[in-house]
Design a protein around this motif. Structure first.
Motif, PDB file in Angstrom:
ATOM      1  N   ARG A  48      -7.899  -2.326  -1.681  1.00  0.00           N
ATOM      2  CA  ARG A  48      -7.528  -0.967  -1.271  1.00  0.00           C
ATOM      3  C   ARG A  48      -8.583   0.097  -1.504  1.00  0.00           C
ATOM      4  O   ARG A  48      -8.316   1.270  -1.285  1.00  0.00           O
ATOM      5  CB  ARG A  48      -6.245  -0.551  -2.004  1.00  0.00           C
ATOM      6  CG  ARG A  48      -5.099  -1.533  -1.894  1.00  0.00           C
ATOM      7  CD  ARG A  48      -4.653  -1.736  -0.472  1.00  0.00           C
ATOM      8  NE  ARG A  48      -3.547  -2.687  -0.381  1.00  0.00           N
ATOM      9  CZ  ARG A  48      -3.297  -3.436   0.660  1.00  0.00           C
ATOM     10  NH1 ARG A  48      -4.067  -3.343   1.741  1.00  0.00           N
ATOM     11  NH2 ARG A  48      -2.292  -4.278   0.667  1.00  0.00           N
TER      12      ARG A  48
ATOM     13  N   PHE B 263       0.832  -1.207   0.000  1.00  0.00           N
ATOM     14  CA  PHE B 263       0.000   0.000   0.000  1.00  0.00           C
ATOM     15  C   PHE B 263       0.865   1.254   0.000  1.00  0.00           C
ATOM     16  O   PHE B 263       1.883   1.332   0.705  1.00  0.00           O
ATOM     17  CB  PHE B 263      -0.884  -0.018   1.243  1.00  0.00           C
ATOM     18  CG  PHE B 263      -1.788   1.178   1.380  1.00  0.00           C
ATOM     19  CD1 PHE B 263      -2.880   1.333   0.546  1.00  0.00           C
ATOM     20  CD2 PHE B 263      -1.544   2.146   2.352  1.00  0.00           C
ATOM     21  CE1 PHE B 263      -3.723   2.428   0.682  1.00  0.00           C
ATOM     22  CE2 PHE B 263      -2.369   3.231   2.493  1.00  0.00           C
ATOM     23  CZ  PHE B 263      -3.461   3.378   1.655  1.00  0.00           C
TER      24      PHE B 263
ATOM     25  N   TRP C   5      -6.012   1.212   3.090  1.00  0.00           N
ATOM     26  CA  TRP C   5      -6.984   1.354   2.012  1.00  0.00           C
ATOM     27  C   TRP C   5      -7.372   2.818   1.898  1.00  0.00           C
ATOM     28  O   TRP C   5      -7.123   3.624   2.794  1.00  0.00           O
ATOM     29  CB  TRP C   5      -8.220   0.471   2.245  1.00  0.00           C
ATOM     30  CG  TRP C   5      -8.832   0.562   3.605  1.00  0.00           C
ATOM     31  CD1 TRP C   5      -8.453  -0.119   4.719  1.00  0.00           C
ATOM     32  CD2 TRP C   5      -9.934   1.396   4.006  1.00  0.00           C
ATOM     33  NE1 TRP C   5      -9.238   0.224   5.794  1.00  0.00           N
ATOM     34  CE2 TRP C   5     -10.166   1.161   5.381  1.00  0.00           C
ATOM     35  CE3 TRP C   5     -10.757   2.305   3.341  1.00  0.00           C
ATOM     36  CZ2 TRP C   5     -11.178   1.789   6.097  1.00  0.00           C
ATOM     37  CZ3 TRP C   5     -11.754   2.945   4.057  1.00  0.00           C
ATOM     38  CH2 TRP C   5     -11.964   2.675   5.411  1.00  0.00           C
TER      39      TRP C   5
ATOM     40  N   THR D  32     -12.595  -4.104   2.802  1.00  0.00           N
ATOM     41  CA  THR D  32     -11.455  -3.417   3.406  1.00  0.00           C
ATOM     42  C   THR D  32     -11.211  -3.860   4.846  1.00  0.00           C
ATOM     43  O   THR D  32     -10.065  -3.934   5.289  1.00  0.00           O
ATOM     44  CB  THR D  32     -11.643  -1.896   3.353  1.00  0.00           C
ATOM     45  OG1 THR D  32     -12.963  -1.557   3.813  1.00  0.00           O
ATOM     46  CG2 THR D  32     -11.462  -1.381   1.935  1.00  0.00           C
TER      47      THR D  32
END
Length: 545
Positions: free
Chosen positions: A183, A151, A220, A193
């Motif tokens: 995400r 991420f 996310w 999520t």
């Protein structure tokens, strides 16, 4: 002038004469140039400390921005002209995008310190007296960022949008879902999520190294985060194309909602967000309820992303579970399909029709060719050129992004110093020699027109944060940007590589001012290495397939 990417035509006049900018310099914009004016004012005011009054002032030079119909006619909406004379600087664009790209070039003309966020003492600001005319070769000049494997926080995505704009790239392909993470917030399905947005640990390097970090990883974007990203990109003439990967690369979604998997052959309730890299056998089932689920996901995706293109993956979908699944086999029989390849094609075609009915176009990896090409779909040709050639000859638009050429997670040199060596060696020179339109299509003008652009892809299994992403992207992304934008000879052997390398040396000072942690030409810094972590290098030169 060390411009990157290289313009169509550029000339300096007056034996190196320059005009000086100062506190009395004005910045003026005509209709259609307002976005570029906002951006240029913010960037130059930060770097220089000048007020850049919006009205032209007699006391100092003016920078004038305007859309001009003659530029539109001659160079298209993304084309521009710059004229720097003793009276100031004029940027004429074929449209708002052309004015913006011209403003990016003007910033390059001011020198590396124009990329800083605060003025440095003792600096003076000059523009060379010159004339530049420019327009892009391709309309799609893309970069894929994989935020599913590792991420990237929102502010880093915004930073990469700035870096893309500085290189005149105009499509951010955002890989939002995969086996290792989901995400994007979907309000009707919050577990995507809550469960799929994180994993317990991550593989370090490739499987042969048997190494794990035993640290939870996740993150996310809220829908408002993504709307901000889209708006920030639009101010920089960049389209954000979302990717929701189906029917493979879906274990994070199945972990959140086990009914999406092939529960008649696998205990899907026991699955967790995947902690490995590679091709995953757990794929979506083909039930009507799964189609409805992803329609609901896409309804929210379309609300966030105005892009005419929506990428649905379609790649690396193993068929073993479908072969073993009575439900999948019943679906094949019911639809009169020949095999599991046609079942995947049917799955993709369903969403192609669904998106078309809502005024959007499906984009997918070249596996969507298997079992029949989805009507109206755009093919991202990643397994070499072959899929793109076949799609273009069949009348489908193509984005060329072959793994062997422009996967920028691949290693940049031989040797043990390269961190987690992956794939083929792809140097700056190799990327500069990449040609998006292969010889097979150059002989067929009608098919060649279907190559709407090219894209560099950065997968993040081996890049756990922005420092590693910077290292793998730069300076190779500068070479790719020139391939995507500039009118280079189609024969890579005729390209002026020494000239590009000379300009790149000057361009690195801009990257330094921007704080980009690129790979130095002499090799990685000690802190950029990752000794002892096992990669997956591929020996020999990459095939041109």
């Amino acid at each position: 002038m060390d411009l990157v990417p290289a313009p169509l035509d550029a000339h300096r006049y007056g034996d190196g004469k320059c005009i000086a900018l100062g506190p009395d310099t004005a910045l003026c914009a005509g209709p259609g140039a307002e976005q570029a004016e906002r951006w240029l004012r913010a960037e130059l005011a930060a770097a220089t400390g000048f007020r850049l009054a919006p009205q032209e002032q007699v006391e100092g030079h003016a920078i004038r921005l305007a859309v001009h119909p003659l530029v539109t006619e001659e160079l298209g909406p993304e084309g521009y002209q710059i004229r720097v004379s003793p009276n100031g600087a004029d940027i004429f664009g074929g449209g708002p995008a052309g004015v913006f790209w011209g403003a990016q070039t003007l910033r390059q003309l001011l020198g590396p310190d124009a990329y800083r966020r605060a003025p440095l003492a003792g600096r003076s600001w000059h523009l060379p007296v010159c004339q530049i005319q420019d327009a892009p070769r391709f309309g799609w000049r893309g970069l894929l960022l994989d935020v599913a494997r590792h991420f990237l926080p929102k502010y880093e995505v915004l930073r990469y949008l700035d870096l893309m704009a500085a290189h005149k790239l105009n499509v951010l392909h955002l890989h939002l879902t995969d086996d290792q993470g989901w995400r994007i917030e979907i309000r009707r399905h919050p577990r995507l999520t809550e469960v799929g947005g994180w994993r317990e640990r991550s593989m370090v390097g490739f499987r042969a190294g048997e190494r794990r970090d035993d640290r939870p990883h996740g993150g996310w974007y809220s829908q408002d985060d993504l709307r901000e990203i889209v708006a920030y990109a639009a101010e920089r003439q960049i389209t954000v194309v979302p990717e929701i990967d189906i029917p493979g690369h879906s274990q994070a979604a199945i972990a959140a909602y086990p009914q999406l998997g092939n529960h008649d052959v696998v205990d899907t309730a026991a699955l967790r967000t995947w902690t490995d890299w590679g091709v995953n056998p757990n794929v979506l089932n083909v039930e009507d309820a799964t189609l409805r689920f992803y329609e609901e996901v896409l309804e929210e995706v379309l609300e966030i992303f105005p892009s005419p293109f929506v990428h649905l993956g379609g790649d690396e979908c193993p068929k073993d579970q479908w072969r073993a699944s009575p439900a999948a086999q019943a679906r094949i029989s019911e639809l009169g399909l020949a095999d599991e390849d046609e079942l995947q094609s049917w799955f993709i075609r369903h969403f192609d029709r669904w998106l078309t009915a809502r005024g959007r176009r499906l984009t997918g990896w070249d596996e969507i060719l298997e079992g029949g090409l989805a009507e109206g779909a755009v093919v991202s040709s990643w397994r070499g050129y072959a899929g793109g050639v076949a799609a273009a000859r069949a009348g489908h638009d193509v984005v060329m992004c072959p793994e062997q050429q422009v996967y920028l997670d691949h290693r940049q040199a031989e040797g043990d110093d390269e961190p987690v060596p992956v794939g083929y060696v792809r140097t700056v020179a190799d990327v500069y020699r990449f040609e998006p339109v292969p010889p097979q299509l150059r002989e067929d003008a009608d098919a060649a027109r279907h190559v709407i652009g090219t894209q560099a892809n950065l997968w993040t299994e081996m890049a756990e944060g922005p420092r590693e992403v910077d290292y793998r992207l730069f300076p190779r992304l500068a070479a790719f940007a020139e391939v995507a934008w500039s009118q280079l000879p189609a024969d890579p052997g005729e390209r002026d590589l020494p000239g590009f390398q000379q300009r790149l040396a000057g361009h690195l000072a801009r990257l330094d001012a921007l704080g980009v942690e690129y790979r130095p030409p002499t090799g990685p810094h000690p802190w950029q290495r990752w000794p002892g972590v096992v990669g997956r290098p591929i020996d020999g030169p990459p095939p041109n397939v």
